[in-house]
Design a protein around this motif. Structure first.
Motif, short mmCIF file in Angstrom:
data_model
loop_
_atom_site.label_atom_id
_atom_site.label_comp_id
_atom_site.label_asym_id
_atom_site.label_seq_id
_atom_site.Cartn_x
_atom_site.Cartn_y
_atom_site.Cartn_z
N GLU A 1 0.84 -1.21 0.00
CA GLU A 1 0.00 0.00 0.00
C GLU A 1 0.87 1.26 0.00
O GLU A 1 0.58 2.22 -0.71
N THR A 2 1.94 1.22 0.78
CA THR A 2 2.86 2.36 0.83
C THR A 2 3.45 2.66 -0.53
O THR A 2 3.56 3.82 -0.95
N MET A 3 3.83 1.60 -1.27
CA MET A 3 4.53 1.76 -2.53
C MET A 3 3.61 1.66 -3.74
O MET A 3 4.08 1.64 -4.88
N ALA A 4 2.30 1.59 -3.47
CA ALA A 4 1.31 1.53 -4.55
C ALA A 4 1.61 0.39 -5.52
O ALA A 4 1.68 0.58 -6.74
N THR A 5 1.82 -0.81 -4.97
CA THR A 5 2.12 -1.97 -5.80
C THR A 5 1.42 -3.19 -5.18
O THR A 5 0.61 -3.06 -4.27
N SER A 6 1.74 -4.36 -5.68
CA SER A 6 1.10 -5.59 -5.19
C SER A 6 1.95 -6.26 -4.12
O SER A 6 3.18 -6.06 -4.05
N THR A 7 1.32 -7.09 -3.32
CA THR A 7 2.05 -7.86 -2.31
C THR A 7 3.06 -8.79 -2.97
O THR A 7 4.18 -8.97 -2.47
N ALA A 8 2.69 -9.37 -4.09
CA ALA A 8 3.62 -10.24 -4.82
C ALA A 8 4.87 -9.49 -5.24
O ALA A 8 5.99 -10.01 -5.16
N SER A 9 4.71 -8.26 -5.70
CA SER A 9 5.85 -7.43 -6.11
C SER A 9 6.75 -7.12 -4.92
O SER A 9 7.98 -7.11 -5.03
N VAL A 10 6.13 -6.86 -3.78
CA VAL A 10 6.90 -6.58 -2.57
C VAL A 10 7.72 -7.81 -2.17
O VAL A 10 8.91 -7.72 -1.86
N ASN A 11 7.09 -8.98 -2.18
CA ASN A 11 7.81 -10.21 -1.80
C ASN A 11 8.95 -10.50 -2.77
O ASN A 11 10.02 -10.97 -2.36
N SER A 12 8.73 -10.23 -4.05
CA SER A 12 9.79 -10.42 -5.03
C SER A 12 10.94 -9.45 -4.79
O SER A 12 12.12 -9.83 -4.84
N ALA A 13 10.61 -8.19 -4.49
CA ALA A 13 11.63 -7.19 -4.21
C ALA A 13 12.43 -7.57 -2.96
O ALA A 13 13.65 -7.41 -2.92
N LEU A 14 11.73 -8.08 -1.96
CA LEU A 14 12.40 -8.50 -0.73
C LEU A 14 13.40 -9.62 -0.99
O LEU A 14 14.52 -9.61 -0.48
N GLN A 15 13.00 -10.58 -1.79
CA GLN A 15 13.86 -11.72 -2.08
C GLN A 15 15.14 -11.26 -2.79
O GLN A 15 16.24 -11.69 -2.43
N ARG A 16 14.99 -10.39 -3.77
CA ARG A 16 16.17 -9.91 -4.50
C ARG A 16 17.05 -9.04 -3.61
O ARG A 16 18.28 -9.13 -3.66
N ALA A 17 16.42 -8.19 -2.78
CA ALA A 17 17.18 -7.31 -1.92
C ALA A 17 17.99 -8.09 -0.89
O ALA A 17 19.17 -7.79 -0.65
N ARG A 18 17.38 -9.09 -0.29
CA ARG A 18 18.08 -9.87 0.73
C ARG A 18 19.29 -10.60 0.15
O ARG A 18 20.33 -10.73 0.80
#
Length: 340
Positions: A178-195
């Motif tokens: 909600e903060t980034m105006a995107t989907s939960t799936a996109s957030v989880n994908s971003a988290l995986q790559r960032a980690r």
């Protein structure tokens, strides 16, 4: 991080702030200012950028307060506004770097090491900026450690925000979406790559863990020993404090050094012999011990701010020195303009 009671729609200050009461808005924001500033620093890698971002974010929040519907806490809403402000800055500015990001280390001291002013350099962060100051909790100090913040600068803005909001601040993937105006799936994908990227760049043992394994007396001995060795020009005392694989860098100078021989060649050639007179004050930065260095033309002359040296320790010795050169770093630490 410190738990702060969430404000709700029923809060009198929130109601007054929505009606245009500046003082009420200030009372709402003030308990959160330090943690929001630290978040801006993690996102942007610079105290000065964090100052600008937080100021801009609070202006945006004040102007948009009427749109806050009260479905969540004021804290969550302010993190949304602040994160979006930081993402705008990430898009418009170059990522912050350290000398190790620009090229290989130097084997010998480089005397014509001119500052690179066209590079956006990572800066130090005063521990006083953390909630609770010097008594800030372990998790807060770990999240501003130099290696972690430097690693975050290698991430695209969306990955950086997702990682900090989830792993450091404890927001859910749905809240981050909600903060980034995107989907939960996109957030989880971003988290995986960032980690994955951060894990490749950050030591497995954090500085907070390393410091907890070293006696406080030993930490003080290392800090005072480092400062004293520079003041006396004592190469032997300095080398006794360093690990064999020690590194030393000095942003905004490009060249940096790795290994005891290269580091000592640099130290003997420049700070121990070519700099007339040193004075030092102990401080702390990025959750790590640090030394503020002041340089004078001779022992009786005024000594002016030169660098904030952040020390990374391992097994009771100094494994890395990052000397942030420039008087502009000193005001944020509350340090004097000169030493007698």
């Amino acid at each position: 991080m410190s738990e702060i009671s969430s404000q709700t729609v029923e809060d009198p200050d929130l109601a007054r702030a929505r009606e245009g009461d500046d003082d009420a808005f200030t009372r709402l924001v003030e308990p959160l200012r330090r943690e929001l500033h630290a978040h801006c620093y993690r996102m942007l890698g610079s105290v000065h950028d964090a100052d600008d971002a937080l100021q801009d974010a609070l202006v945006r929040a004040w102007r948009g307060l009427a749109r806050f519907e009260g479905r969540g806490s004021v804290r969550s809403w302010l993190y949304t506004v602040t994160t979006r402000t930081c993402l705008d800055l990430v898009e418009s500015r170059r990522r912050r770097a350290l000398p190790v990001d620009l090229g290989p280390s130097s084997d010998r001291a480089v005397l014509d090491n001119a500052p690179l002013n066209d590079v956006a350099w990572l800066g130090p962060y005063p521990d006083a900026g953390l909630t609770g100051g010097a008594d800030a909790r372990y998790e807060q100090r770990e999240a501003v450690e130099l290696a972690f913040v430097a690693a975050c600068q290698h991430l695209p803005g969306n990955q950086r925000a997702a990682l900090l909001l989830f792993d450091v601040l404890g927001f859910s993937a749905a809240e981050i979406a909600e903060t980034m105006a995107t989907s939960t799936a996109s957030v989880n994908s971003a988290l995986q790559r960032a980690r994955k990227i951060v894990a490749e760049k950050v030591p497995a043992r954090t500085q907070q863990r390393a410091l907890r394994e070293i006696d406080d007396t030993r930490v003080r001995e290392i800090v005072t020993g480092y400062a004293g060795a520079l003041e006396r020009g004592d190469a032997g005392a300095l080398v006794a404090l360093l690990t064999e694989d020690v590194t030393w860098s000095m942003p905004p100078l490009r060249h940096w050094y790795r290994g005891i021989e290269a580091v000592m060649d640099f130290a003997v050639e420049i700070p121990l012999t070519r700099c007339p007179s040193w004075r030092h004050l102990s401080t702390s930065a990025n959750g790590q011990p640090a030394v503020a260095c002041y340089l004078g033309e001779h022992a009786e002359a005024p000594h002016l701010p030169w660098s904030i040296n952040v020390l990374t320790l391992r097994d009771g010795r100094i494994a890395d020195v990052t000397s942030f050169v420039g008087a502009e770093h000193f005001p944020a630490f509350g340090l004097p303009d000169s030493l007698p």
